[in-house]
Enzyme design. Structure first.
Site, PDB file in Angstrom:
ATOM      1  N   GLY A   1      -3.630   5.040  -7.706  1.00 54.60           N
ATOM      2  CA  GLY A   1      -2.612   3.876  -7.809  1.00 54.60           C
ATOM      3  C   GLY A   1      -2.772   2.738  -6.534  1.00 54.60           C
ATOM      4  O   GLY A   1      -2.863   1.703  -6.482  1.00 54.60           O
ATOM      5  N   PHE A   2      -3.335   3.584  -5.215  1.00 57.77           N
ATOM      6  CA  PHE A   2      -3.806   2.892  -4.059  1.00 57.77           C
ATOM      7  C   PHE A   2      -4.691   2.023  -4.203  1.00 57.77           C
ATOM      8  O   PHE A   2      -4.776   0.827  -3.780  1.00 57.77           O
ATOM      9  CB  PHE A   2      -3.929   3.730  -3.092  1.00 57.77           C
ATOM     10  CG  PHE A   2      -4.315   3.263  -1.801  1.00 57.77           C
ATOM     11  CD1 PHE A   2      -3.301   2.871  -0.716  1.00 57.77           C
ATOM     12  CD2 PHE A   2      -5.590   3.196  -1.207  1.00 57.77           C
ATOM     13  CE1 PHE A   2      -3.848   2.151   0.431  1.00 57.77           C
ATOM     14  CE2 PHE A   2      -6.078   2.566  -0.135  1.00 57.77           C
ATOM     15  CZ  PHE A   2      -5.135   1.989   0.617  1.00 57.77           C
TER      16      PHE A   2
ATOM     17  N   ASP B   1       0.278  -0.983  -2.182  1.00 53.39           N
ATOM     18  CA  ASP B   1       0.641   0.258  -3.177  1.00 53.39           C
ATOM     19  C   ASP B   1       2.098   0.510  -3.036  1.00 53.39           C
ATOM     20  O   ASP B   1       2.557   1.466  -2.413  1.00 53.39           O
ATOM     21  CB  ASP B   1      -0.102   1.270  -2.685  1.00 53.39           C
ATOM     22  CG  ASP B   1       0.197   2.641  -3.612  1.00 53.39           C
ATOM     23  OD1 ASP B   1       0.447   2.553  -4.526  1.00 53.39           O
ATOM     24  OD2 ASP B   1      -0.252   3.545  -3.240  1.00 53.39           O
TER      25      ASP B   1
ATOM     26  N   ASP C   1      -2.705   9.020 -11.438  1.00 49.39           N
ATOM     27  CA  ASP C   1      -1.783   8.979 -10.508  1.00 49.39           C
ATOM     28  C   ASP C   1      -0.613   8.122 -10.919  1.00 49.39           C
ATOM     29  O   ASP C   1      -0.636   6.915 -11.099  1.00 49.39           O
ATOM     30  CB  ASP C   1      -2.558   8.206  -9.321  1.00 49.39           C
ATOM     31  CG  ASP C   1      -1.335   7.825  -8.123  1.00 49.39           C
ATOM     32  OD1 ASP C   1      -0.279   8.419  -8.127  1.00 49.39           O
ATOM     33  OD2 ASP C   1      -1.669   7.462  -7.275  1.00 49.39           O
TER      34      ASP C   1
ATOM     35  N   ARG D   1       3.964  16.623  -7.126  1.00 51.23           N
ATOM     36  CA  ARG D   1       3.553  16.143  -5.812  1.00 51.23           C
ATOM     37  C   ARG D   1       4.861  16.129  -5.056  1.00 51.23           C
ATOM     38  O   ARG D   1       5.667  15.096  -5.180  1.00 51.23           O
ATOM     39  CB  ARG D   1       2.928  14.862  -5.798  1.00 51.23           C
ATOM     40  CG  ARG D   1       2.737  14.212  -4.366  1.00 51.23           C
ATOM     41  CD  ARG D   1       1.822  12.968  -4.553  1.00 51.23           C
ATOM     42  NE  ARG D   1       1.763  11.921  -3.487  1.00 51.23           N
ATOM     43  CZ  ARG D   1       0.859  10.968  -3.650  1.00 51.23           C
ATOM     44  NH1 ARG D   1       0.022  10.716  -4.457  1.00 51.23           N
ATOM     45  NH2 ARG D   1       0.876  10.176  -2.547  1.00 51.23           N
TER      46      ARG D   1
HETATM   47  C1  SPV Z   1      -3.471   7.250  -4.339  1.00 50.06           C
HETATM   48  O1  SPV Z   1      -4.711   7.320  -4.142  1.00 50.06           O
HETATM   49  O2  SPV Z   1      -2.890   6.245  -4.658  1.00 50.06           O
HETATM   50  C2  SPV Z   1      -2.679   8.255  -3.553  1.00 50.06           C
HETATM   51  C3  SPV Z   1      -2.855   9.072  -2.210  1.00 50.06           C
HETATM   52  O3  SPV Z   1      -1.648   8.503  -4.110  1.00 50.06           O
HETATM   53  S1  SPV Z   1      -2.123   8.293  -1.013  1.00 50.06           S
HETATM   54  O4  SPV Z   1      -2.661   6.798  -1.137  1.00 50.06           O
HETATM   55  O5  SPV Z   1      -2.670   8.984   0.211  1.00 50.06           O
HETATM   56  O6  SPV Z   1      -0.553   8.335  -1.264  1.00 50.06           O
HETATM   57 MG    MG Z   2      -1.035   6.852  -5.545  1.00 52.18          MG
END
Ligand code: SPV
Ligand code: MG
Length: 288
Positions: A41-42, A52, A79, A153
């Protein structure tokens, strides 16, 4: 298709999974030999140029996930953030990702709309344990008939709620039927994750995202024993940013592309990544 991610972790191996924000980055992850791809998602938010923070819709993420699955033959972990709402939303969303062919989904125990985990001072508020157990059960129910791993999570350490709360939540999520537990940490050293792993009952295997603590090597993760998946969650988009900045700056500096041309992927390389040869073969066979 058999769930190769399940096979990999079932055989006692450690699955290493690389992020992707589009089919091209997923194809490069596959080419590099990763066991799976993380539909982050990020990364997708970054690709759209937005934070995000639950700003992208579920269908924006699902469309990209489908496009990735179509072009890549390693398993995909989706995700799903908080599941885009309550347990009913989770059931609806997980069903869609299961039908799309995801090997696994991750839902996290933050409130919707969420804030990204590694942002200093970010809003890190968690839902009640019972509420999240309902979400896990809804995800499980939606996965019936699909070979889908449900990964719960907990953001307890991200929210500074302490080790005991993280362990309590992990245990409750295992009881609710999660296949694996993703434990996230924002500490700059691996100590917190190592301490969690050593205290973890082992009820279900663990998943980690070592972005904040890059010193934790795969060899050390294997030695810890209870971790089955390592997700490198944002290295595709960060690599792309580094590479584009360098190349764009060089073109500006050199006043043209004459210097950089030999140092970047060739157009032929991109043709290969687009599977142009397969299209040409199809042309030969079918175009009359
Ligand atoms: C993502 O990659 O979207 C994640 C990991 O959920 S984090 O960005 O560290 O939350
Ligand atoms: Mg994420």
């Amino acid at each position: 298709m058999a769930n190769r991610l399940r096979d990999k972790i079932g055989s006692g191996g450690l699955a290493t999974v690389m992020s992707a924000h589009n089919p091209l980055s997923a194809r490069l992850a596959e080419e590099a030999g990763f066991d799976g791809v993380w539909a982050s998602g990020f990364e997708l938010s970054a690709a759209y140029g937005v934070p995000d923070a639950s700003l992208l819709s579920f269908t924006q993420h699902l469309d990209m996930t489908r496009a990735i699955i179509e072009q890549c033959s390693i398993p995909l972990i989706a995700d799903l953030d908080t599941g885009y709402g309550n347990a009913v939303n989770v059931g609806h969303v997980v069903g869609a990702y299961a039908r799309a062919g995801s090997a696994a989904i991750v839902i996290e125990d933050k409130i919707f709309p969420k804030d990204t985990s590694l942002l200093p001072g970010g809003r890190q508020e968690l839902v009640r344990i019972e509420e999240f157990q309902g979400k896990i059960e809804a995800a499980r129910a939606a996965s019936i008939g699909h070979d889908l791993l449900v990964i719960a999570r907990t953001e307890a350490l991200i929210a500074d709620l302490g080790m005991a709360e993280a362990l309590r939540r992990g245990g409750a999520y295992a009881e609710a039927g999660a296949d694996l537990l993703l434990i996230h940490s924002k500490r700059r050293t691996p100590d917190e994750i190592v301490a969690f792993t050593e205290s973890w009952s082992g009820a279900i295997p663990l998943v980690i995202v070592p972005t904040a603590y890059p010193d934790l090597t795969e060899a050390r993760v294997r030695a810890l024993g209870k971790i089955k998946i390592v997700i490198y969650a944002n290295h595709a988009v960060r690599a792309a940013v580094t590479a584009m900045r360098e190349v764009f700056a060089a073109i500006r500096r050199d006043g043209g592309i004459h210097e950089i041309d030999k140092r970047i992927a060739s157009v032929e390389d991109i043709f290969d990544l687009q599977r142009v040869a397969a299209m040409k073969a199809a042309e030969k066979r079918y175009l009359r």
